[in-house]
Design an enzyme around this catalytic site. Sequence first.
Site, PDB file in Angstrom:
ATOM      1  N   HIS A  78       0.837  -1.218   0.000  1.00  0.00           N
ATOM      2  CA  HIS A  78       0.000   0.000   0.000  1.00  0.00           C
ATOM      3  C   HIS A  78       0.864   1.258   0.000  1.00  0.00           C
ATOM      4  CE1 HIS A  78      -3.431  -2.460   2.092  1.00  0.00           C
ATOM      5  NE2 HIS A  78      -3.116  -2.910   0.894  1.00  0.00           N
ATOM      6  N   ASP A 245      -3.085  -2.668  -5.074  1.00  0.00           N
ATOM      7  CA  ASP A 245      -2.058  -3.638  -4.691  1.00  0.00           C
ATOM      8  C   ASP A 245      -1.071  -3.883  -5.831  1.00  0.00           C
ATOM      9  OD1 ASP A 245      -2.772  -4.136  -2.069  1.00  0.00           O
ATOM     10  OD2 ASP A 245      -3.848  -6.000  -2.494  1.00  0.00           O
ATOM     11  N   HIS A 268      -0.213 -10.969  -5.062  1.00  0.00           N
ATOM     12  CA  HIS A 268       1.152 -10.516  -4.790  1.00  0.00           C
ATOM     13  C   HIS A 268       2.195 -11.445  -5.409  1.00  0.00           C
ATOM     14  CE1 HIS A 268      -0.714  -7.745  -2.036  1.00  0.00           C
ATOM     15  NE2 HIS A 268      -1.161  -8.718  -1.267  1.00  0.00           N
TER      16      HIS A 268
END
Length: 307
Positions: A78, A245, A268
């Site tokens: 973030h 993200d 991720h």
Amino acid sequence: MLQQRTLKTITRAVGMGLHSGQRVEMTLRPAQPDTGIVFRRVDLPEPVDIPINAQAVVDTRMASTIATGNAKVHTIEHLMSALCGMGIDNLYIDITAEEVPILDGSSASFMFLLQSAGVELQDAPKKFIRIRRPVEVREGEGKSLKWARFDPYHGYKLKFDIDFSHPAVDSTGQSFEFDMGQGNYMRDIARARTFGFTKDVEMLRTNGLALGGGLDNAIVMDDYKVLNSDGLRYDDEFVKHKILDAIGDLFVIGHPILGAYSAFRSGHGLNNQLIRAVMADEANYEYITFDSERKAPAGFAQTALAW
């Protein structure tokens, strides 16, 4: 020329780690040209620097974690997303624990910190990584398929598709495209919060995760609805958070990117695989600077200064 950027002054934040639940103090300090983004664990007996690059990511379970040796920093995405949104190239981030504070679960609070410190233009050309040919990574097959890819593009845009079978998510947009040069990161993306499901909370906490999570820093859903009393910040907040993200995960490559990112159910881990795949072959990319702002993609010269 299009110049590198850092902060004008020091700025600080205090908060709690989303997964660790630990109190953490974070100090953002200006850095010299060509420093890059460097996290610094100042709570250790000897402070340890962790410079940002694709290879620094050592764990992508529930968040992006970077490390140098045994020194780690969790949940950087973030903050990294906000730094990309503000066009910051060089910064020291002093941190007193192993996780970036979650604050409100979005990038908006980090944007406020950066705006309050102000942006300093530096006497060095801003260096971009330009995607020269398509690069794609894939996982799974059929209903478990996930993928992420880059294509050449004179600018930076991101398109994300999510696929959640949940009433609260199904009623919102599950696809969104954002162009960094034409849109407004602060208005369109930064306020989108992380989200989770009550059915997963017990499992996460048993594994030492989400210890600092709650309704004040995440969208929380039961089997049917959003539990936050204030509802959603965007009609399509879920997919916008995935783009938030992704912007942070991809900025770990070390420079702003010129290219078109698209993804289906990525996270991720796959995002980090993508930037590693780009860097694995020099034919995939090139470093580029602009000796005139007019030659840069639309909007990039004003990215941070307009706010």
